[in-house]
Design an enzyme around this catalytic site. Structure first.
Site, PDB file in Angstrom:
ATOM      1  N   ALA A 339      59.043  80.848 -29.961  1.00 30.81           N
ATOM      2  CA  ALA A 339      59.425  80.629 -31.354  1.00 30.81           C
ATOM      3  C   ALA A 339      60.907  80.467 -31.629  1.00 30.81           C
ATOM      4  O   ALA A 339      61.272  79.914 -32.679  1.00 30.81           O
ATOM      5  CB  ALA A 339      58.884  81.771 -32.216  1.00 30.81           C
ATOM      6  N   GLY A 343      62.667  78.162 -36.593  1.00 29.91           N
ATOM      7  CA  GLY A 343      62.437  77.178 -37.649  1.00 29.91           C
ATOM      8  C   GLY A 343      60.968  76.880 -37.886  1.00 29.91           C
ATOM      9  O   GLY A 343      60.511  76.806 -39.025  1.00 29.91           O
ATOM     10  N   LYS A 344      60.205  76.711 -36.813  1.00 34.40           N
ATOM     11  CA  LYS A 344      58.781  76.396 -36.966  1.00 34.40           C
ATOM     12  C   LYS A 344      58.010  77.606 -37.495  1.00 34.40           C
ATOM     13  O   LYS A 344      57.124  77.457 -38.341  1.00 34.40           O
ATOM     14  CB  LYS A 344      58.198  75.917 -35.642  1.00 34.40           C
ATOM     15  CG  LYS A 344      58.759  74.582 -35.169  1.00 34.40           C
ATOM     16  CD  LYS A 344      58.099  74.155 -33.880  1.00 34.40           C
ATOM     17  CE  LYS A 344      58.709  72.870 -33.368  1.00 34.40           C
ATOM     18  NZ  LYS A 344      60.129  73.060 -32.940  1.00 34.40           N
ATOM     19  N   ASP A 389      56.824  87.806 -23.287  1.00 30.38           N
ATOM     20  CA  ASP A 389      56.740  86.675 -22.368  1.00 30.38           C
ATOM     21  C   ASP A 389      55.385  86.009 -22.568  1.00 30.38           C
ATOM     22  O   ASP A 389      54.342  86.585 -22.235  1.00 30.38           O
ATOM     23  CB  ASP A 389      56.891  87.162 -20.932  1.00 30.38           C
ATOM     24  CG  ASP A 389      56.944  86.025 -19.928  1.00 30.38           C
ATOM     25  OD1 ASP A 389      56.665  84.871 -20.315  1.00 30.38           O
ATOM     26  OD2 ASP A 389      57.267  86.291 -18.758  1.00 30.38           O
ATOM     27  N   ASP A 407      55.186  75.350 -28.725  1.00 33.93           N
ATOM     28  CA  ASP A 407      56.285  74.385 -28.653  1.00 33.93           C
ATOM     29  C   ASP A 407      57.019  74.692 -27.350  1.00 33.93           C
ATOM     30  O   ASP A 407      57.928  75.510 -27.304  1.00 33.93           O
ATOM     31  CB  ASP A 407      57.194  74.534 -29.870  1.00 33.93           C
ATOM     32  CG  ASP A 407      58.272  73.468 -29.909  1.00 33.93           C
ATOM     33  OD1 ASP A 407      58.006  72.338 -29.521  1.00 33.93           O
ATOM     34  OD2 ASP A 407      59.403  73.796 -30.333  1.00 33.93           O
ATOM     35  N   CYS A 460      59.846  68.323 -27.134  1.00 34.24           N
ATOM     36  CA  CYS A 460      60.807  67.307 -27.582  1.00 34.24           C
ATOM     37  C   CYS A 460      61.193  66.435 -26.383  1.00 34.24           C
ATOM     38  O   CYS A 460      62.362  66.240 -26.090  1.00 34.24           O
ATOM     39  CB  CYS A 460      62.026  67.936 -28.249  1.00 34.24           C
ATOM     40  SG  CYS A 460      62.838  69.236 -27.300  1.00 34.24           S
TER      41      CYS A 460
END
Length: 524
Positions: A339, A343-344, A389, A407, A460
């Site tokens: 995380a 932001g997400k 973790d 993510d 990304c």
């Protein structure tokens, strides 16, 4: 702030941040960096064909001269105009190339308390990013005008900064680029190399219209590498994945730099947030993604009272779409498995209207603190930051989550236009390590999803090994999951490209390169 995310290596924190091994090879000789981007731009001529994204250079404001500190027996020399900006730029370039620092973090740290006027701050930032963006091209060019390519690293970075101005900054006089480089040599106690520095840069001025470039017919990979300042192995990977589109991925740049912001959805709707933006001196326009706005001509946006007070966040459209893909509902239990910086997790909590709970896991405690700070700034009480973790499977969480967002750590090659140092950090080995880490993370968190629940995987990156192939392999191992359609909150112009997940491409979509795949656990 989601678009200021820290790069992390494959053995580090588990989060959807660009990753790779820091460092640029220390004493790398110029002729070993025979890969680069674009041709330099002859003064007064159209950009070289390798520079489709030639930038608008800045012209530093006139500055008065002052005597340089005089050593015993040394003459007092006037300081050339624009030295503070170049001095700062060089310090950042050295931090990145000599010490493995991340460009955005090093630059932010230098600018935060530098005391320079905005014109010098903009010039310094431009010189940092232009030099790093074209680093391999600049080294290729310097090798043609240097008698000894294996030179002192401090001198090499001064030459890189000077060459960047000569080749890419039309409004900076060549004499200014050379004179300031000479002054930087003296300031770094390199008096004995002043003549070498001056001679190399003056040779570049004379030869820049007669430089040699790799032949695209006989050396296609090297030609693309030099043209776009991308390592050869990466050129080969992008071409293998994307064919003719690969060059667009290597060359893409936003024509005019902007920052994407979104309102705190627990405080503002579109109308009230537009009114808030209208009260700023920034230029703003609505973006395609719901509640996303692009702003320009802002200074120190992170210190703006509205940001500090929690009225809005800085987050890219691609990052927002990863949250929209989750489609959280009020009262849901959601896990954001990797995380930081938060932001997400914050957007998910806002989409749930402050209800339910978002567990935000991060590997290192100091990065968990970043999530907590974001939640506190935005006044979000339904976020639970935890230092955990995500690779370590936890049986007590099996089928406990309505949705999991992973993510994942990745190469970050989807954002290399904004973070040019990323493309030099990533290696073939680091990509292999990352894909193994991504696989482990997927296998660890998938059992936490309830039957009928949602798993969203995002990176990304634009490499297929990290994205579509990763998901195809996951579905082969986990038949209890299936592909699910993206929600209509993601605009159709993006969703139309979805297949096995949605690969956002910066040159095609005008947003950060991102991969987003929505999966659903079957109701068996």
């Amino acid at each position: 702030m989601d678009n200021q995310r820290q790069n992390r290596g494959p053995g580090g924190n588990h989060g959807g941040k660009p990753a790779g091994k820091p460092g640029f090879g220390g004493n790398r000789p110029a002729n070993s960096a025979s890969r680069g981007k674009g041709g330099p731009r002859p003064a007064g001529k159209a950009p070289f064909r390798g520079n489709p994204a030639a930038k608008k250079p800045y012209s530093p404001a006139n500055r008065g001269t002052r005597p340089a500190p005089a050593g015993q027996g040394k003459p007092v020399r006037p300081v050339p105009e624009g030295m503070p900006a170049r001095r700062l730029a060089l310090s950042v370039i050295r931090a990145v190339t000599e010490n493995g620092a991340y460009a955005n973090q090093a630059l932010d740290a230098k600018l935060s308390n530098c005391g320079l006027p905005q014109v010098d701050r903009r010039l310094a930032a431009r010189l940092v990013y232009d030099t790093l963006e074209h680093l391999l091209t600049i080294d290729w060019v310097l090798a043609q005008v240097m008698a000894r390519p294996d030179t002192d690293m401090k001198l090499r970075n001064i030459l890189r900064l000077g060459a960047c101005q000569i080749l890419y900054e039309d409004r900076i006089p060549e004499s200014a680029a050379t004179n300031t480089a000479v002054t930087l040599c003296r300031e770094l106690d390199m008096e004995g190399l002043v003549g070498v520095c001056n001679g190399i840069l003056r040779s570049l001025v004379r030869m820049k219209e007669h430089l040699k470039w790799p032949d695209p017919e006989t050396e296609p990979v090297k030609a693309l590498s030099v043209k776009h300042s991308v390592p050869e192995w990466l050129v080969e990977r992008l071409v293998a994945d994307w064919g003719e589109r690969a060059e667009g991925l290597m060359s893409w740049h936003e024509e005019e730099t902007s920052v994407t912001v979104r309102p705190n959805l627990t405080r503002h709707d579109d109308a009230s947030f537009e009114a808030l933006l209208a009260g700023k001196v920034w230029e703003h326009e609505k973006a395609d993604v719901p509640f996303a706005w692009r702003v320009r001509h802002m200074a120190d946006i992170g210190r703006d009272a509205g940001f500090v007070g929690g009225d809005f966040s800085i987050q890219s459209e691609s990052s927002m779409m990863a949250c929209l893909a989750v489609g959280p509902k009020r009262g849901w239990q959601v896990l954001d498995a990797c995380a930081a910086p938060g932001g997400k997790a914050c957007l998910l909590a806002e989409l749930m209207g402050g209800t339910g709970r978002v567990q935000a896991w991060e590997l290192h405690e100091h990065r968990t603190a970043l999530i907590a700070a974001q939640a506190k700034r935005l006044g979000l009480d339904n976020i639970r930051p935890m230092t955990r973790d995500a690779v370590r499977h936890r049986p007590d969480y099996i089928e406990s989550m309505d949705a999991v967002l992973l993510d994942a750590p990745c190469s970050g090659l989807g954002v290399m236009a904004g973070k040019p140092d990323v493309k030099y950090r990533v290696t073939e080995q680091s990509v292999r390590e990352l894909t193994e880490l991504q696989r482990s993370l997927l296998d660890a968190v998938a059992p936490y999803v309830k039957r009928g629940g949602v798993l969203v995987y995002s990176t990304c990156s634009v490499l297929k090994d990290e994205n579509v192939r990763q998901i195809e392999a996951f579905l082969g191992r986990h038949p209890e999951f299936e592909l699910a359609q993206l929600p209509e909150t993601i605009p159709e112009r993006f969703r139309q490209h979805a297949d096995v997940g949605l690969q956002l491409l910066p040159d095609r979509d005008g947003v950060e390169g991102f991969y987003i795949c929505r999966l659903r656990r079957k109701r068996l």
